[in-house]
Scaffold this motif. Structure first.
Motif, PDB file in Angstrom:
ATOM      1  N   ASP A 197       0.847  -1.189   0.000  1.00 27.99           N
ATOM      2  CA  ASP A 197       0.000   0.000   0.000  1.00 27.99           C
ATOM      3  C   ASP A 197       0.882   1.238   0.000  1.00 27.99           C
ATOM      4  O   ASP A 197       1.962   1.237   0.596  1.00 27.99           O
ATOM      5  CB  ASP A 197      -0.899   0.023   1.234  1.00 27.99           C
ATOM      6  CG  ASP A 197      -2.013  -1.001   1.155  1.00 27.99           C
ATOM      7  OD1 ASP A 197      -2.367  -1.386   0.023  1.00 27.99           O
ATOM      8  OD2 ASP A 197      -2.508  -1.428   2.212  1.00 27.99           O
ATOM      9  N   ILE A 241      -1.348  10.578   7.173  1.00 26.59           N
ATOM     10  CA  ILE A 241      -2.603  10.378   7.882  1.00 26.59           C
ATOM     11  C   ILE A 241      -3.388  11.671   8.036  1.00 26.59           C
ATOM     12  O   ILE A 241      -4.613  11.694   7.904  1.00 26.59           O
ATOM     13  CB  ILE A 241      -2.337   9.735   9.258  1.00 26.59           C
ATOM     14  CG1 ILE A 241      -1.733   8.339   9.068  1.00 26.59           C
ATOM     15  CG2 ILE A 241      -3.615   9.649  10.092  1.00 26.59           C
ATOM     16  CD1 ILE A 241      -1.353   7.661  10.365  1.00 26.59           C
ATOM     17  N   ASP A 254     -13.817  -1.406  -2.879  1.00 25.95           N
ATOM     18  CA  ASP A 254     -12.751  -0.882  -2.035  1.00 25.95           C
ATOM     19  C   ASP A 254     -11.942   0.208  -2.738  1.00 25.95           C
ATOM     20  O   ASP A 254     -10.853   0.569  -2.291  1.00 25.95           O
ATOM     21  CB  ASP A 254     -11.829  -2.002  -1.550  1.00 25.95           C
ATOM     22  CG  ASP A 254     -11.231  -2.819  -2.680  1.00 25.95           C
ATOM     23  OD1 ASP A 254     -11.602  -2.574  -3.855  1.00 25.95           O
ATOM     24  OD2 ASP A 254     -10.397  -3.695  -2.409  1.00 25.95           O
ATOM     25  N   ASN A 282     -11.752  11.455   6.387  1.00 24.92           N
ATOM     26  CA  ASN A 282     -12.810  11.699   7.357  1.00 24.92           C
ATOM     27  C   ASN A 282     -12.257  12.609   8.447  1.00 24.92           C
ATOM     28  O   ASN A 282     -11.045  12.825   8.529  1.00 24.92           O
ATOM     29  CB  ASN A 282     -13.330  10.389   7.958  1.00 24.92           C
ATOM     30  CG  ASN A 282     -14.770  10.519   8.440  1.00 24.92           C
ATOM     31  OD1 ASN A 282     -15.370  11.593   8.387  1.00 24.92           O
ATOM     32  ND2 ASN A 282     -15.329   9.423   8.911  1.00 24.92           N
ATOM     33  N   VAL A 327      -8.289  12.712   8.532  1.00 27.35           N
ATOM     34  CA  VAL A 327      -7.670  11.394   8.654  1.00 27.35           C
ATOM     35  C   VAL A 327      -7.889  10.646   7.342  1.00 27.35           C
ATOM     36  O   VAL A 327      -9.028  10.467   6.908  1.00 27.35           O
ATOM     37  CB  VAL A 327      -8.260  10.598   9.832  1.00 27.35           C
ATOM     38  CG1 VAL A 327      -7.592   9.229   9.941  1.00 27.35           C
ATOM     39  CG2 VAL A 327      -8.099  11.373  11.134  1.00 27.35           C
ATOM     40  N   GLY A 345      -7.531   7.408   4.497  1.00 31.42           N
ATOM     41  CA  GLY A 345      -7.657   5.955   4.497  1.00 31.42           C
ATOM     42  C   GLY A 345      -8.198   5.455   3.176  1.00 31.42           C
ATOM     43  O   GLY A 345      -8.172   6.164   2.156  1.00 31.42           O
ATOM     44  N   TYR A 346      -8.698   4.207   3.203  1.00 32.06           N
ATOM     45  CA  TYR A 346      -9.240   3.559   2.004  1.00 32.06           C
ATOM     46  C   TYR A 346     -10.665   3.091   2.263  1.00 32.06           C
ATOM     47  O   TYR A 346     -11.060   2.833   3.405  1.00 32.06           O
ATOM     48  CB  TYR A 346      -8.404   2.338   1.615  1.00 32.06           C
ATOM     49  CG  TYR A 346      -7.000   2.648   1.181  1.00 32.06           C
ATOM     50  CD1 TYR A 346      -6.757   3.553   0.159  1.00 32.06           C
ATOM     51  CD2 TYR A 346      -5.922   2.034   1.787  1.00 32.06           C
ATOM     52  CE1 TYR A 346      -5.472   3.828  -0.241  1.00 32.06           C
ATOM     53  CE2 TYR A 346      -4.631   2.303   1.395  1.00 32.06           C
ATOM     54  CZ  TYR A 346      -4.409   3.206   0.379  1.00 32.06           C
ATOM     55  OH  TYR A 346      -3.132   3.479  -0.019  1.00 32.06           O
ATOM     56  N   ASN A 406     -12.193  -0.157   4.855  1.00 32.86           N
ATOM     57  CA  ASN A 406     -11.429  -0.490   6.054  1.00 32.86           C
ATOM     58  C   ASN A 406     -11.216   0.745   6.912  1.00 32.86           C
ATOM     59  O   ASN A 406     -11.397   1.868   6.456  1.00 32.86           O
ATOM     60  CB  ASN A 406     -10.068  -1.137   5.692  1.00 32.86           C
ATOM     61  CG  ASN A 406      -9.192  -0.235   4.851  1.00 32.86           C
ATOM     62  OD1 ASN A 406      -9.000   0.939   5.172  1.00 32.86           O
ATOM     63  ND2 ASN A 406      -8.640  -0.760   3.781  1.00 32.86           N
ATOM     64  N   GLY A 407     -10.867   0.500   8.156  1.00 36.22           N
ATOM     65  CA  GLY A 407     -10.613   1.610   9.065  1.00 36.22           C
ATOM     66  C   GLY A 407     -11.826   2.465   9.365  1.00 36.22           C
ATOM     67  O   GLY A 407     -11.689   3.652   9.678  1.00 36.22           O
ATOM     68  N   GLY A 408     -13.028   1.887   9.279  1.00 38.08           N
ATOM     69  CA  GLY A 408     -14.230   2.652   9.572  1.00 38.08           C
ATOM     70  C   GLY A 408     -14.778   3.439   8.400  1.00 38.08           C
ATOM     71  O   GLY A 408     -15.786   4.131   8.535  1.00 38.08           O
ATOM     72  N   TYR A 409     -14.122   3.360   7.238  1.00 40.75           N
ATOM     73  CA  TYR A 409     -14.621   4.054   6.054  1.00 40.75           C
ATOM     74  C   TYR A 409     -15.661   3.192   5.357  1.00 40.75           C
ATOM     75  O   TYR A 409     -15.610   1.952   5.402  1.00 40.75           O
ATOM     76  CB  TYR A 409     -13.477   4.366   5.093  1.00 40.75           C
ATOM     77  CG  TYR A 409     -12.462   5.321   5.659  1.00 40.75           C
ATOM     78  CD1 TYR A 409     -12.628   6.695   5.544  1.00 40.75           C
ATOM     79  CD2 TYR A 409     -11.340   4.854   6.331  1.00 40.75           C
ATOM     80  CE1 TYR A 409     -11.702   7.577   6.070  1.00 40.75           C
ATOM     81  CE2 TYR A 409     -10.409   5.730   6.871  1.00 40.75           C
ATOM     82  CZ  TYR A 409     -10.597   7.088   6.740  1.00 40.75           C
ATOM     83  OH  TYR A 409      -9.690   7.955   7.277  1.00 40.75           O
TER      84      TYR A 409
END
Length: 420
Positions: free
Chosen positions: A134, A139, A313, A335, A360, A362-363, A366-369
């Motif tokens: 990745d 972040i 994703d 987010n 913050v 991310g993808y 995952n990670g709450g997204y």
């Protein structure tokens, strides 16, 4: 009670209702705007201290809030570049000013230069895709992002690296017996290179010999591909051989893989290849049946882009003329701790504010997204019936406050006329 205070309070009430009507007007106007999040006006009382037994009327304060975190419904479309987020998170887009913003408006359209822009002119951002790792995400910032470009892979070439070849060698053929089959590989320039696999019996039952050769169509030279580096031989029969051993049930015991050497041909590089010919999952056999072969080698010859697909994703795949699909980008998502406190800007985008918390990255998935839905758009979360009700209430309240002001004005006129 001060008559000036009464009039001031009436004006305060009218201003408050005017603010409410303004948010209602915006909400109704954007009821069909993709990804729009409604605004609402919250009221709080303004109390002034009472002095000398006289009551001082205060008024009302207003605060505009945005329901940015409230999910809208989905409308499905026929365009794979129309994107919606099911869950938390925002797309990252870049404006004409070169700054990155967040948005839920995913009506992206491919432009002439291959970029994806939504109806407000903002360009979708992401990271180059890697199958091995990745990308490093900053972040709390947008560094490392680049424009997703569907034209960046207009012609695609992928050199071959591995493949498989499963054959049945007829056990009932008398020695000597020879049979050949071929597989096509791609070099670094996308040229096809035909490799010949030559099978021959030996004097030992249950054992065969295999050689791999390549014949250069320009020079006519035959190269021994099991030699390192490949050497020119007079014929396929003179090439290096690999012994193939079968058990009593006809299954290949060894080897399970054949490794050919790499070579440079006509300015292109044919990579070393690992060809699977057996193993626990099945492979070559020696049975009392006719010679049969099936196999394939990876790689892609020069092929143009015919379309694209986006997974849930956020991986952007380019589809090529030969049916292959290649991942090129991964859509970035962002987010904040308090989405409802983001700063709304023109074009249905948002910027970080002092009250929203830091961005913050991310993808999707995952990670709450949330996940990305391709071929769908998130509708506005405005409820027209609710807005019309609010409009009627505001109209009544505005009229009532105007009556308070009018009454105070009339009493003030009476007070002024007492002197006459």
């Amino acid at each position: 009670m001060s008559l000036y205070g009464t009039m001031r309070t009436g004006v305060s009430g009218m201003n408050a209702q005017a603010n409410r009507l303004s948010t209602v007007a915006d909400n109704i106007a954007n009821a069909n705007t993709t990804g729009y999040k409604k605004a609402s006006t919250q009221f709080s009382s303004l109390i002034l201290p009472t002095t000398g037994g006289a009551y001082n009327s205060g008024g009302v304060n207003t605060d505009v809030r945005y329901s940015i975190s409230a999910q809208g419904t989905f409308t499905y479309t026929n365009s794979s570049t129309d994107l919606a987020i099911n869950g938390k998170g925002f797309f990252i887009v870049q404006g004409s000013d070169g700054q990155e913003y967040m948005t839920r408006a995913g009506a992206f359209t491919p432009m002439d230069d291959g970029t994806l822009r939504n109806s407000a002119g903002f360009t979708l951002m992401g990271y180059p895709y890697s199958s091995t790792e990745d990308p490093t995400i900053v972040i709390n910032g947008f560094a490392g992002l680049e424009e997703i470009n569907l034209a960046s892979g207009e012609l695609n070439v992928e050199a071959s690296n591995s493949g498989y070849l499963h054959v049945n060698l007829p056990s009932n053929e008398a020695h000597p017996y020879t049979k050949s089959t071929s597989l096509v590989a791609y070099d670094s320039l996308g040229n096809t290179r035909k490799l010949d696999f030559n099978y021959s019996t030996t004097a030992t039952p249950g054992q065969w010999e295999l050689s791999v050769t390549y014949t250069d169509p320009d020079s006519g030279n035959i190269y021994d591909m099991l030699d390192t580096p490949p050497s020119v031989v007079a014929s396929a029969a003179a090439a290096t051989t690999e012994a193939l051993s079968f058990d009593t049930t006809g299954k290949l015991v060894s080897p399970t893989d054949i490794n050919t050497s790499g070579m440079t041909i006509g300015g292109g590089v044919l990579n070393p290849l690992e060809i699977s010919i057996g193993g626990a999952s099945g492979g070559s056999t020696q049975l009392a049946a006719s010679f049969a072969a099936k196999g394939d080698i990876d790689g892609i010859g020069p092929s143009g882009v015919t379309g694209y697909e986006i997974s849930d994703d956020g991986i952007v795949f380019l589809k090529y003329e030969n049916g292959d699909m290649a991942p090129k980008y991964r859509i970035a998502m962002a987010n904040v701790q308090s989405p409802d406190n983001l700063k709304p800007l023109a074009g249905n985008v948002y910027a970080q504010s002092p009250d929203s918390g830091v961005v913050v990255m991310g993808y999707a998935g995952n990670g709450g997204y949330g996940t990305i839905i391709s071929g769908a758009l998130e509708d506005s979360n405005v409820d027209i019936a609710e807005e019309l009700t609010s409009m009627i209430e505001s109209q009544r309240n505005y009229t009532a406050n105007s009556k308070v002001f009018q009454t105070g004005s009339e009493l003030m006129e009476v007070l002024v006329n007492l002197k006459r």
